[in-house]
Design a protein around this motif. Structure first.
Motif, PDB file in Angstrom:
ATOM      1  N   SER A   1       0.817  -1.214   0.000  1.00 24.18           N
ATOM      2  CA  SER A   1       0.000   0.000   0.000  1.00 24.18           C
ATOM      3  C   SER A   1       0.848   1.261   0.000  1.00 24.18           C
ATOM      4  O   SER A   1       0.334   2.364  -0.254  1.00 24.18           O
ATOM      5  CB  SER A   1      -0.932   0.013   1.211  1.00 24.18           C
ATOM      6  N   ALA A   2       2.154   1.120   0.284  1.00 18.39           N
ATOM      7  CA  ALA A   2       3.042   2.282   0.330  1.00 18.39           C
ATOM      8  C   ALA A   2       3.663   2.605  -1.020  1.00 18.39           C
ATOM      9  O   ALA A   2       4.399   3.590  -1.124  1.00 18.39           O
ATOM     10  CB  ALA A   2       4.153   2.047   1.351  1.00 18.39           C
TER      11      ALA A   2
ATOM     12  N   VAL B   1       3.263   6.108  -2.109  1.00 24.96           N
ATOM     13  CA  VAL B   1       4.060   7.016  -1.283  1.00 24.96           C
ATOM     14  C   VAL B   1       5.479   7.105  -1.842  1.00 24.96           C
ATOM     15  O   VAL B   1       6.042   8.196  -1.990  1.00 24.96           O
ATOM     16  CB  VAL B   1       4.063   6.535   0.185  1.00 24.96           C
TER      17      VAL B   1
ATOM     18  N   TRP C   1      -1.024  12.782   2.820  1.00 27.50           N
ATOM     19  CA  TRP C   1      -1.007  11.505   3.538  1.00 27.50           C
ATOM     20  C   TRP C   1      -2.386  11.135   4.099  1.00 27.50           C
ATOM     21  O   TRP C   1      -2.599   9.995   4.520  1.00 27.50           O
ATOM     22  CB  TRP C   1      -0.026  11.598   4.716  1.00 27.50           C
TER      23      TRP C   1
ATOM     24  N   LEU D   1      -4.353   7.953   3.026  1.00 32.55           N
ATOM     25  CA  LEU D   1      -3.589   6.706   3.000  1.00 32.55           C
ATOM     26  C   LEU D   1      -4.021   5.772   4.132  1.00 32.55           C
ATOM     27  O   LEU D   1      -4.401   6.227   5.221  1.00 32.55           O
ATOM     28  CB  LEU D   1      -2.092   7.001   3.152  1.00 32.55           C
TER      29      LEU D   1
ATOM     30  N   ALA E   1       0.692   2.665   4.906  1.00 31.46           N
ATOM     31  CA  ALA E   1       1.275   3.677   4.023  1.00 31.46           C
ATOM     32  C   ALA E   1       1.614   4.945   4.808  1.00 31.46           C
ATOM     33  O   ALA E   1       2.615   5.616   4.524  1.00 31.46           O
ATOM     34  CB  ALA E   1       0.325   3.978   2.874  1.00 31.46           C
ATOM     35  N   ARG E   2       0.799   5.307   5.778  1.00 26.98           N
ATOM     36  CA  ARG E   2       1.137   6.453   6.630  1.00 26.98           C
ATOM     37  C   ARG E   2       2.419   6.176   7.410  1.00 26.98           C
ATOM     38  O   ARG E   2       3.259   7.064   7.586  1.00 26.98           O
ATOM     39  CB  ARG E   2      -0.007   6.735   7.607  1.00 26.98           C
TER      40      ARG E   2
ATOM     41  N   TRP F   1       5.202   6.749   5.122  1.00 29.83           N
ATOM     42  CA  TRP F   1       5.393   8.196   4.958  1.00 29.83           C
ATOM     43  C   TRP F   1       6.310   8.731   6.058  1.00 29.83           C
ATOM     44  O   TRP F   1       7.231   9.521   5.793  1.00 29.83           O
ATOM     45  CB  TRP F   1       4.031   8.889   5.004  1.00 29.83           C
TER      46      TRP F   1
ATOM     47  N   CYS G   1       1.837  11.889  11.662  1.00 26.38           N
ATOM     48  CA  CYS G   1       1.791  12.633  10.398  1.00 26.38           C
ATOM     49  C   CYS G   1       1.164  14.007  10.627  1.00 26.38           C
ATOM     50  O   CYS G   1       1.660  15.025  10.117  1.00 26.38           O
ATOM     51  CB  CYS G   1       1.003  11.861   9.350  1.00 26.38           C
TER      52      CYS G   1
END
Length: 377
Positions: A244-245, A248, A263, A266, A270-271, A274, A308
């Motif tokens: 899923s990243a 990114v 972000w 996401l 994925a976060r 990040w 984030c």
């Protein structure tokens, strides 16, 4: 542009460096590679069933046991006193959901509690349970001791995981170095590899390092032709980014993002990636940012989302200001962006508290202890 020579003298962009540690601790480059196939791999740790036996749930754990259904409780730490004179150690649980409880068959005045969780850290090898006489206690991972320490007779599900093999990692279009050529001439040195893959953006800036550990290393002529090699590693480490990243990485490959809020849509893995990429770029932002800084609590729906949101509010888009409580505390000491005193306005704080029980208030406490004025909205 960072590049190495490809077929017919044409330059290929160097997207990755394969490195390992030299005899004196220095970084040694094995190869400069154009592409990586299989870099993004799903996590190999499934959701585990963890059982707390012979326990009397207290504090936050007791409050979360609601007959209406499973409830998030955040992260937990399991303290294990192994018995037989062993030093205590810890297991860390993420994404804990309480599935239910029943009277403990051996001690009906106590409870057997069923959890679903990711066992993300345990400083004992798999299948190495503690000896007889071990004592267990469960704590919230975030915040001060609030009376939630729950002693247990036993905790099952911490030591049984045996991860399946990860898919191979193929590095394509690699220009070898003298170090790798020497290893190829001495097959015994090619029986395994421990090092890291350094991913670069289009300008040659480091995106991040990915730890690698492989029992076998295979090389052969590259599909890109010329004198280049392809290198295949049967990686046994767990540091590869989640699939899923991938968006990114594609975004950050063009440079540090300057637009706010990219972000927010996401998923949690994925976060988290990040934050990893922002940490590799953890230089202070240019110029001094003046508060008040505003954090939107509606975006802090998971732990990486909280950091984030804080990082973007205080240090700016694409910047780093911590990815756990200890790192946040370090950043507040200076060197990563604005240092207190400053004012931070936390909007929709109650939504953060509902999504992150314990963690949101623990972050508030760290901010205030380091001299930030936090206004709750």
């Amino acid at each position: 542009m960072n590049a190495h020579e490809g077929p017919a003298g044409r330059d290929l962009p160097t997207g990755y460096l394969l490195l390992h540690e030299g005899p004196d601790g220095e970084e040694v480059v094995w190869a400069r590679c154009a592409m990586a196939q299989g870099l993004f791999a799903p996590p190999r740790t499934p959701r585990d069933l963890v059982r707390l036996l012979g326990c009397d749930p207290r504090g936050r754990l007791r409050e979360a046991l609601d007959p209406a259904g499973p409830h998030p409780v955040g992260g937990l730490s399991v303290e294990v006193d192994g018995g037989w004179g062993e030093d205590p150690h810890w297991a860390l649980l993420d994404g804990v959901r309480l599935l239910g409880r029943r009277p403990d068959p051996a001690e009906p005045h106590l409870w057997e509690v069923f959890l679903e969780a990711d066992v993300v850290g345990c400083d004992r090898p798999p299948r190495h349970p503690p000896g007889p006489g071990a004592r267990f206690a469960v704590h919230p991972r975030h915040g001060r001791d609030d009376g939630s320490r729950t002693p247990c007779r036993r905790v099952d599900g911490l030591y049984t995981y045996d991860p399946p093999p990860a898919p191979p990692l193929r590095l394509l279009g690699c220009a070898s170095t003298a170090e790798l050529r020497e290893a190829l001439r001495r097959p015994r040195r090619m029986r395994g590899f421990r090092g890291w893959l350094r991913a670069l953006d289009r300008d040659g800036r480091v995106l991040r390092d990915v730890d690698l550990e492989s029992e076998t290393v295979r090389t052969g002529p590259s599909v890109l032709g010329g004198t280049l090699l392809d290198i295949v590693l049967e990686d046994g480490a767990d540091d590869r980014p989640d699939p899923s990243a991938r968006p990114v990485w594609e975004l950050w490959h063009r440079g540090v993002p300057r637009e706010a809020g990219l972000w927010r849509a996401l998923p949690a893995p994925a976060r988290r990636e990040w934050l990893r990429l922002a940490m590799a770029n953890r230089t202070p932002p240019p110029g001094r940012r003046a508060g008040p800084f505003r954090v939107d609590g509606r975006a802090a729906t998971d732990e990486p989302g909280l950091y984030c949101a804080l990082s973007e509010a205080v240090a700016g888009p694409g910047r780093y200001y911590g990815w756990n409580l200890d790192a946040l505390d370090d950043c507040l000491r200076g060197g990563f962006g604005p240092a207190p005193p400053f004012t931070l306005v936390w909007e929709h704080l109650e939504e953060s508290r509902r999504s992150l029980p314990g963690l949101a208030d623990a972050a508030l406490e760290v901010l205030r202890e380091r001299g930030a004025e936090v206004l709750e909205r």
